[in-house]
Design a protein around this motif. Structure first.
Motif, PDB file in Angstrom:
ATOM      1  N   ASP A  58       0.822  -1.212   0.000  1.00 32.48           N
ATOM      2  CA  ASP A  58       0.000   0.000   0.000  1.00 32.48           C
ATOM      3  C   ASP A  58       0.853   1.257   0.000  1.00 32.48           C
ATOM      4  O   ASP A  58       0.557   2.227  -0.703  1.00 32.48           O
ATOM      5  N   GLU A  59       1.935   1.255   0.782  1.00 31.02           N
ATOM      6  CA  GLU A  59       2.818   2.420   0.837  1.00 31.02           C
ATOM      7  C   GLU A  59       3.545   2.641  -0.485  1.00 31.02           C
ATOM      8  O   GLU A  59       3.675   3.773  -0.963  1.00 31.02           O
ATOM      9  N   ARG A  61       2.484   1.741  -3.429  1.00 36.53           N
ATOM     10  CA  ARG A  61       1.473   2.226  -4.368  1.00 36.53           C
ATOM     11  C   ARG A  61       1.189   3.714  -4.134  1.00 36.53           C
ATOM     12  O   ARG A  61       1.105   4.499  -5.063  1.00 36.53           O
ATOM     13  N   ARG A  62       1.071   4.101  -2.846  1.00 39.92           N
ATOM     14  CA  ARG A  62       0.815   5.507  -2.517  1.00 39.92           C
ATOM     15  C   ARG A  62       1.954   6.398  -3.017  1.00 39.92           C
ATOM     16  O   ARG A  62       1.725   7.427  -3.639  1.00 39.92           O
ATOM     17  N   ARG A  63       3.183   5.958  -2.779  1.00 40.09           N
ATOM     18  CA  ARG A  63       4.330   6.761  -3.216  1.00 40.09           C
ATOM     19  C   ARG A  63       4.433   6.822  -4.727  1.00 40.09           C
ATOM     20  O   ARG A  63       4.820   7.851  -5.283  1.00 40.09           O
ATOM     21  N   ALA A  64       4.110   5.750  -5.395  1.00 39.73           N
ATOM     22  CA  ALA A  64       4.192   5.730  -6.860  1.00 39.73           C
ATOM     23  C   ALA A  64       3.173   6.678  -7.485  1.00 39.73           C
ATOM     24  O   ALA A  64       3.370   7.157  -8.606  1.00 39.73           O
ATOM     25  N   GLU A  65       2.104   6.976  -6.759  1.00 40.22           N
ATOM     26  CA  GLU A  65       1.079   7.874  -7.276  1.00 40.22           C
ATOM     27  C   GLU A  65       1.401   9.350  -7.038  1.00 40.22           C
ATOM     28  O   GLU A  65       0.676  10.224  -7.509  1.00 40.22           O
ATOM     29  N   LEU A  66       2.496   9.613  -6.324  1.00 40.66           N
ATOM     30  CA  LEU A  66       2.896  11.005  -6.092  1.00 40.66           C
ATOM     31  C   LEU A  66       3.312  11.657  -7.407  1.00 40.66           C
ATOM     32  O   LEU A  66       3.800  10.972  -8.315  1.00 40.66           O
ATOM     33  N   PRO A  67       3.157  12.979  -7.521  1.00 38.00           N
ATOM     34  CA  PRO A  67       3.647  13.660  -8.722  1.00 38.00           C
ATOM     35  C   PRO A  67       5.160  13.459  -8.861  1.00 38.00           C
ATOM     36  O   PRO A  67       5.878  13.340  -7.865  1.00 38.00           O
ATOM     37  N   ARG A  68       5.635  13.448 -10.084  1.00 35.96           N
ATOM     38  CA  ARG A  68       7.048  13.185 -10.363  1.00 35.96           C
ATOM     39  C   ARG A  68       7.988  14.138  -9.619  1.00 35.96           C
ATOM     40  O   ARG A  68       9.079  13.760  -9.226  1.00 35.96           O
ATOM     41  N   TRP A  71       9.233  12.819  -6.321  1.00 33.33           N
ATOM     42  CA  TRP A  71      10.063  11.628  -6.281  1.00 33.33           C
ATOM     43  C   TRP A  71      11.496  12.032  -5.953  1.00 33.33           C
ATOM     44  O   TRP A  71      11.936  13.132  -6.272  1.00 33.33           O
TER      45      TRP A  71
END
Length: 94
Positions: A58-59, A61-68, A71
Motif C-alpha cells: 500500500d505504501e 502504491r501511494r508513493r508511486a502515485e505522487l507527482p514526479r 520523487w
C-alpha cells in the motif's frame, strides 16, 4: 445452506477426527472438518490484516502515485543526504 459431498481422508486424519468425536470435543467427524475449515478461514483473514507486506504494498502504491516532482532521484553520491533533508523538513515542526 448445507451441501452433501463425499471425500476421502487419510487414515491418520480420520483417526484424529474420530478420536476428537470420542472425546466429546465434537459431535461428529463432519463438525471436526467444518471446524478445521473455519480455522483456516480465520487464519487467512487475520494474516491478511497482520501481514507487513500488505502495508508495504500500500505504501509503495501511494508513493508511486505522487507527482514526479516529489520523487527522489536515484544517484549514488547524495541520495541519503537528500532523503535525510526531506525527513528533517517534514518532522521539524513536530
Amino acid at each position: 445452506m448445507n451441501v452433501k459431498n463425499s471425500f476421502t481422508l487419510s487414515e491418520r486424519a480420520l483417526r484424529l477426527a474420530e478420536k476428537l468425536v470420542e472425546n466429546g470435543q465434537f459431535p461428529s467427524v463432519e463438525k471436526v472438518l467444518e471446524a478445521g475449515i473455519d480455522s483456516l478461514l480465520r487464519d487467512e483473514e487475520s494474516s491478511a490484516h497482520d501481514d507487513p507486506l500488505i502495508g508495504m504494498k500500500d505504501e509503495i502504491r501511494r508513493r508511486a502515485e505522487l507527482p514526479r516532482d516529489q520523487w527522489i532521484s536515484m544517484d549514488k553520491d547524495n541520495l541519503f543526504d537528500r532523503v535525510r533533508a526531506r525527513v528533517d523538513a517534514k518532522y521539524q515542526g513536530k
